[in-house]
Design a protein around this motif. Sequence first.
Motif, short mmCIF file in Angstrom:
data_model
loop_
_atom_site.label_atom_id
_atom_site.label_comp_id
_atom_site.label_asym_id
_atom_site.label_seq_id
_atom_site.Cartn_x
_atom_site.Cartn_y
_atom_site.Cartn_z
N GLY A 1 42.41 61.97 -7.79
CA GLY A 1 43.42 62.43 -8.08
C GLY A 1 44.84 61.93 -6.82
N LYS A 2 44.58 61.79 -5.60
CA LYS A 2 44.86 61.61 -4.88
C LYS A 2 44.57 60.14 -3.92
N TRP A 3 45.82 59.72 -3.35
CA TRP A 3 45.91 57.81 -3.07
C TRP A 3 44.44 58.43 -2.09
N GLN A 4 43.08 57.42 -1.20
CA GLN A 4 42.27 57.82 -0.90
C GLN A 4 41.90 56.37 -0.39
N THR A 5 41.14 56.30 0.63
CA THR A 5 40.90 54.59 1.10
C THR A 5 39.32 54.78 1.42
N ILE A 6 38.92 54.80 0.70
CA ILE A 6 37.15 55.04 0.13
C ILE A 6 36.25 53.96 1.41
N SER A 7 35.74 53.94 2.19
CA SER A 7 34.87 53.27 3.16
C SER A 7 33.45 53.27 2.96
N ILE A 8 32.77 51.73 2.22
CA ILE A 8 31.57 51.62 2.01
C ILE A 8 31.14 50.17 2.90
N SER A 9 30.05 50.98 3.74
CA SER A 9 29.15 50.12 4.82
C SER A 9 28.13 49.20 3.60
N LEU A 10 28.46 47.64 3.51
CA LEU A 10 27.99 46.96 2.96
C LEU A 10 26.58 46.84 2.74
N ASP A 11 26.36 47.54 4.63
CA ASP A 11 24.17 47.45 3.97
C ASP A 11 23.92 49.00 3.35
N LYS A 12 24.94 49.27 2.69
CA LYS A 12 24.77 50.65 1.91
C LYS A 12 24.29 50.24 0.32
N LEU A 13 25.06 49.21 0.29
CA LEU A 13 25.24 48.59 -1.43
C LEU A 13 24.15 48.24 -1.65
N THR A 14 23.49 48.90 -2.84
CA THR A 14 22.16 48.73 -3.53
C THR A 14 21.18 47.82 -5.00
N PRO A 15 21.02 46.86 -4.41
CA PRO A 15 21.05 46.49 -6.11
C PRO A 15 21.19 46.04 -6.99
N TRP A 16 21.70 46.18 -8.47
CA TRP A 16 21.44 47.08 -9.59
C TRP A 16 21.35 46.00 -10.98
N PHE A 17 21.20 46.14 -11.54
CA PHE A 17 21.05 44.89 -12.81
C PHE A 17 20.52 45.75 -14.46
N ARG A 18 21.78 46.05 -14.83
CA ARG A 18 21.84 46.21 -16.67
C ARG A 18 21.54 47.86 -16.74
N GLY A 19 21.92 48.48 -15.15
CA GLY A 19 21.99 50.11 -15.21
C GLY A 19 20.63 50.68 -14.47
N LYS A 20 19.53 50.11 -13.88
CA LYS A 20 18.69 49.97 -13.27
C LYS A 20 18.34 49.56 -11.99
N LYS A 21 17.98 50.27 -10.85
CA LYS A 21 17.94 50.22 -9.77
C LYS A 21 16.46 48.97 -9.03
N LEU A 22 17.39 47.97 -8.62
CA LEU A 22 16.00 47.39 -8.50
C LEU A 22 15.01 47.11 -7.07
N ASP A 23 13.77 46.61 -6.97
CA ASP A 23 13.74 46.70 -5.90
C ASP A 23 13.62 45.59 -4.80
N GLN A 24 14.59 45.49 -4.73
CA GLN A 24 15.15 44.72 -3.38
C GLN A 24 16.30 45.44 -2.48
N SER A 25 16.26 44.27 -1.49
CA SER A 25 16.24 45.22 0.04
C SER A 25 18.39 45.10 -0.78
#
Length: 163
Positions: free
Chosen positions: A107-131
């Motif tokens: 509900g407040k202003w936030q600066t959210i930091s996301i590590s690029l190498d933590k982004l996980t692969p998904w397709f149609r709501g399912k996590k993929l078995d990929q890096s």
Amino acid sequence: MTSNTYIDFSEQHDLSPWEIQNDTVMGGLSHSKLVCNEAGNGVFKGKVSLENNGGFAMVQYYGKPWNVSEYSTVLIRVKGDGKRYQFRIKNQRNDRHSYIQYFETNGKWQTISISLDKLTPWFRGKKLDQSNFKGDCIEGIAFLIGNGKDEDFSLEIDKIMFG
């Protein structure tokens, strides 16, 4: 390392590169839109409906390839409504999968930091078995809400930066 702005709504009021994609593509009834508010920020808002097997709303941006090889994080400056959202990126527009990370708003202003190498692969709501994301460039970013319930939502977006 300094940050490099990818999207700044206060400087870029052209919403034409942004596309809405809701569960209506599969028969659902959710609806959403992206508007600029008086402060010059983008506001992604609408209603998620579970009717007709629905359950998500998404806004996505595609631009020319953006080189992120010298960056390790994406920083998003947002003001949410206390709900959980997904931040999503694609290496190439035509990729079937996205790399995602959930984030919570308060509900407040936030600066959210996301590590690029933590982004996980998904397709149609399912996590993929990929890096996890290892790419040097991105062509698309998106915000999605799909928390498994009927709900109104509003996410104000100021900037998206890489650092």
